[in-house]
Design a protein around this motif. Structure first.
Motif, mmCIF file in Angstrom:
data_model
loop_
_atom_site.group_PDB
_atom_site.id
_atom_site.type_symbol
_atom_site.label_atom_id
_atom_site.label_comp_id
_atom_site.label_asym_id
_atom_site.label_seq_id
_atom_site.Cartn_x
_atom_site.Cartn_y
_atom_site.Cartn_z
ATOM 1 N N ALA A 88 0.483 -1.443 0.299
ATOM 2 C CA ALA A 88 0.056 0.089 0.223
ATOM 3 C C ALA A 88 0.776 1.067 -0.134
ATOM 4 N N TRP A 89 1.776 1.034 0.632
ATOM 5 C CA TRP A 89 3.181 2.626 0.909
ATOM 6 C C TRP A 89 3.267 2.737 -0.259
ATOM 7 N N ILE A 90 4.025 1.843 -0.921
ATOM 8 C CA ILE A 90 5.120 1.677 -2.165
ATOM 9 C C ILE A 90 3.940 2.213 -3.115
ATOM 10 N N ASN A 91 2.293 1.487 -3.591
ATOM 11 C CA ASN A 91 1.576 2.266 -4.455
ATOM 12 C C ASN A 91 1.245 3.938 -3.920
ATOM 13 N N LEU A 92 1.411 3.826 -2.665
ATOM 14 C CA LEU A 92 1.120 5.299 -2.229
ATOM 15 C C LEU A 92 1.879 6.686 -2.465
ATOM 16 N N ILE A 93 2.848 5.699 -2.605
ATOM 17 C CA ILE A 93 3.985 7.018 -3.254
ATOM 18 C C ILE A 93 4.043 7.401 -5.003
ATOM 19 N N GLY A 94 4.256 6.014 -5.038
ATOM 20 C CA GLY A 94 3.902 5.980 -6.847
ATOM 21 C C GLY A 94 2.928 6.699 -7.312
ATOM 22 N N GLN A 95 2.020 6.561 -6.538
ATOM 23 C CA GLN A 95 0.615 7.729 -6.694
ATOM 24 C C GLN A 95 1.167 9.325 -6.627
ATOM 25 N N ILE A 96 1.435 9.332 -5.820
ATOM 26 C CA ILE A 96 1.706 10.718 -5.541
ATOM 27 C C ILE A 96 2.450 11.298 -6.790
ATOM 28 N N GLY A 97 3.575 10.588 -7.649
ATOM 29 C CA GLY A 97 4.502 10.699 -8.577
ATOM 30 C C GLY A 97 3.784 10.988 -9.548
ATOM 31 N N ILE A 98 2.348 10.283 -9.601
ATOM 32 C CA ILE A 98 2.388 10.293 -11.026
ATOM 33 C C ILE A 98 1.616 11.217 -10.739
ATOM 34 N N VAL A 99 0.284 11.109 -9.455
ATOM 35 C CA VAL A 99 -0.251 13.116 -9.513
ATOM 36 C C VAL A 99 0.435 14.480 -10.081
ATOM 37 N N ALA A 100 1.832 13.684 -9.432
ATOM 38 C CA ALA A 100 2.472 15.484 -9.987
ATOM 39 C C ALA A 100 2.954 15.617 -10.906
ATOM 40 N N GLY A 101 2.883 14.129 -11.736
ATOM 41 C CA GLY A 101 4.018 14.200 -12.705
ATOM 42 C C GLY A 101 2.851 14.599 -14.146
ATOM 43 N N ILE A 102 1.712 14.213 -13.560
ATOM 44 C CA ILE A 102 0.804 14.350 -13.842
ATOM 45 C C ILE A 102 -0.157 16.345 -14.570
ATOM 46 N N ASP A 103 0.346 16.566 -13.526
ATOM 47 C CA ASP A 103 -0.062 17.920 -13.255
ATOM 48 C C ASP A 103 0.859 19.112 -13.737
ATOM 49 N N TYR A 104 2.276 18.914 -13.040
ATOM 50 C CA TYR A 104 2.704 18.949 -13.913
ATOM 51 C C TYR A 104 3.395 19.046 -15.281
ATOM 52 N N SER A 105 3.485 18.380 -15.447
ATOM 53 C CA SER A 105 2.872 18.062 -16.886
ATOM 54 C C SER A 105 2.374 19.354 -17.949
ATOM 55 N N CYS A 106 1.212 19.132 -16.948
ATOM 56 C CA CYS A 106 -0.253 20.163 -17.567
ATOM 57 C C CYS A 106 0.459 21.506 -17.230
ATOM 58 N N ALA A 107 0.801 21.594 -16.453
ATOM 59 C CA ALA A 107 1.268 23.247 -15.873
ATOM 60 C C ALA A 107 2.881 23.033 -17.226
ATOM 61 N N LEU A 108 3.334 22.431 -17.520
ATOM 62 C CA LEU A 108 4.687 22.691 -18.771
ATOM 63 C C LEU A 108 3.943 23.191 -19.809
ATOM 64 N N PHE A 109 2.630 22.763 -20.500
ATOM 65 C CA PHE A 109 2.262 22.989 -21.145
ATOM 66 C C PHE A 109 1.437 24.533 -20.744
ATOM 67 N N THR A 110 0.842 24.853 -20.315
ATOM 68 C CA THR A 110 -0.668 25.721 -20.190
ATOM 69 C C THR A 110 0.474 27.056 -19.762
ATOM 70 N N ASP A 111 1.846 26.883 -18.791
ATOM 71 C CA ASP A 111 2.619 28.415 -18.725
ATOM 72 C C ASP A 111 2.633 28.919 -19.992
ATOM 73 N N PRO A 112 3.490 27.874 -20.542
ATOM 74 C CA PRO A 112 4.167 28.748 -21.956
ATOM 75 C C PRO A 112 2.864 29.644 -22.590
ATOM 76 N N LEU A 113 1.841 28.387 -22.899
ATOM 77 C CA LEU A 113 0.480 29.235 -23.413
ATOM 78 C C LEU A 113 0.035 30.407 -22.844
#
Length: 511
Positions: free
Chosen positions: A111-136
């Motif tokens: 559960a905790w290893i999965n939770l670590i991965g979940q933190i990374g995937i949410v941060a990675g997805i929304d940071y990716s969105c910010a990487l595109f949104t901010d320059p636009l």
């Protein structure tokens, strides 16, 4: 043919047999369950945000060969997880499967290893969105895009996702359904645009499978393996179909198909999209050396205004992807906290009376995801010469965390079968039959391989972060686990055979 009310009654009783009450609103159909995983995989997020990473290390051949190789093995992993979801249909998913197969301690670590991965995937997805949104946005409002403005936009995106998830599963489910169709439509628009309106025409088809070219300082074979992060991170998060299984009608069939089909459809649509994007490249070195390779390629191929419209469409797809990932993450924490697996569990397991959602778990998911990116931001301020990219760091953490968590119950199932504990009669209606064992073994081998490849230099920061999290996990094991965690209710008091006996009784009652 059962009515929906009859199916809901059966699903509720099925969940009760595992020791849990039906607290979440069970309103998802098969397409909604598929849509949440398809939206989290989001070929318009992973394949796009890490397009420069793949091109840098593997050249154009990364899109033709790398994507296909990774997809093949991920389909095996997805099939292995789908089989377990059908056998043990609870929102705890990975950790509940592990605890049922082996015991509560291994379930707790899963559960905790999965939770670590979940933190990374949410941060990675929304940071990716910010990487595109901010320059636009910077182009529209006339400011300069910096790490600071990207972090601010990232925080706003997370905030919006938290609010939408808090309001209710019905809205999120509808947006997930829309997101699945939206992804397909945007891919179609992108492909048609590149096929007919690319300024300098498309490259010959063999360009897509050109190997031997790398823009890194690594030997090509090693560079190609490092570049697999692009495809591997894209194919993450499809366990969301299992985490929302208690909100899905007829879950033992629909959730497994949701897991498997989300990967299969993503492979096909992703391959088509990457093919046309790559064939439109006429200056690969320029793309690699730009701030954002994908934006560079689309802008060069389609021009100013038209290119910007297409990029905005892609950015909105990333937004929907992040929305779905918060849903999955919060359900995982809710299920884990329901079994007192986290400090202050009673808060994270609390369901909003008004919206029937795990409201506090949703906001904890938002806070933890922002914290991971904030730590990276502060680290770069203290070490401005750091060579790694934030997105590679976040995605590396998520890939290893999630896939190790995927691998644990798959391995434990193989072990239980070898000991004669897990038998054919324990499978659910979605089963791989005689292909189960070889597919499970290949899945484990692939998970071990990519877990190493995703944290070797230049992405060693992900290894350091994962190492630090593991140390904290061991400390929590000593300080929290023994005194508080009693295990999943089903795994605590019932063996697999007992669970199956209760299920058989339930089937007999229906007859």
């Amino acid at each position: 043919m059962k009515s929906k009310d009859q199916q809901l009654l059966e699903d509720r009783k099925q969940l009760n047999r595992y020791g849990y009450a039906q607290e979440l609103l069970r309103d998802m159909g098969g397409f909604s369950n598929f849509a949440i995983s398809f939206s989290i995989i989001s070929i318009l997020t992973g394949a796009v945000s890490l397009y420069g990473h793949g091109l840098l290390y593997g050249g154009p051949g990364m899109m033709g060969f790398g994507w296909t190789i990774v997809a093949f093995f991920v389909l095996l992993v997805a099939a292995s997880l789908a089989e377990l979801a059908s056998a043990i249909p609870t929102a705890g998913a990975l950790y509940h499967w592990a605890a049922t197969l082996k015991g509560r301690r291994i379930g707790w670590y899963t559960a905790w290893i999965n939770l670590i991965g979940q933190i990374g995937i949410v941060a990675g997805i929304d940071y990716s969105c910010a990487l595109f949104t901010d320059p636009l946005l910077a182009t529209v409002f006339g400011y300069s895009s910096t790490d600071t403005t990207i972090l601010i936009v990232f925080g706003v995106i997370l905030l919006l996702h938290g609010i939408l998830n808090h309001v209710g599963i019905k809205i999120v489910a509808k947006l997930n359904d829309f997101s699945a169709w939206y992804h397909m439509i945007v891919v179609a628009i992108l492909v048609v645009s590149l096929a007919f309106f690319t300024k300098n025409g498309l490259q010959p088809i063999d360009y897509l499978f050109q190997v031997g070219q790398t823009f890194s300082d690594k030997p090509y074979f090693l560079a190609f393996l490092i570049g697999l992060l692009q495809a591997q991170w894209t194919f993450t998060g499809y366990d969301a179909s299992a985490h929302t299984i208690e909100e899905t009608v007829h879950p033992r069939v629909r959730a497994p198909w949701g897991i498997y089909n989300s990967v299969a459809f993503s492979f096909v649509f992703g391959f088509i999209m990457l093919s046309f994007v790559t064939l439109s490249i006429h200056d690969a070195a320029g793309a690699v050396n730009s701030d954002n390779a994908f934006i560079y390629v689309i802008s060069q191929a389609l021009g100013g205004t038209f290119g910007s419209i297409v990029l905005w469409l892609v950015t909105f797809a990333m937004f929907f992807c992040g929305l779905s990932s918060i849903t999955s993450f919060s359900r995982m924490m809710y299920a884990f906290s329901r079994d007192k697996g986290m400090p202050f569990s009673r808060h994270w397991a609390e369901i909003s009376r008004k919206f029937r959602t795990p409201a506090k778990a949703i906001w904890l998911a938002v806070i933890l995801s922002f914290a991971l990116a904030l730590i990276d931001y502060l680290t770069k301020i203290m070490n401005p010469n750091a060579s790694y990219s934030t997105i590679a760091f976040l995605t590396g953490v998520s890939v290893v965390g999630l896939y190790v968590a995927y691998g644990i119950p798959i391995y434990l199932k193989l072990e239980a079968e070898a000991k004669g504990i897990f038998l054919p009669k324990h499978y659910g209606p979605w089963s791989l039959g005689r292909w189960s064992k070889p597919i499970n073994i290949l899945s484990i081998i692939w998970i071990l391989f990519i877990s190493i490849m995703m944290v070797i230099p230049p992405n060693q920061m992900a290894a350091y972060a994962l190492g630090g999290m593991l140390i904290l996990l061991i400390i929590m094991d000593l300080g929290y686990y023994k005194n508080h965690f009693k295990g999943p209710q089903a795994a605590l008091e019932k063996s697999i055979e007992e669970i199956k006996r209760l299920e058989d009784e339930f089937e007999h009652e229906k007859e």
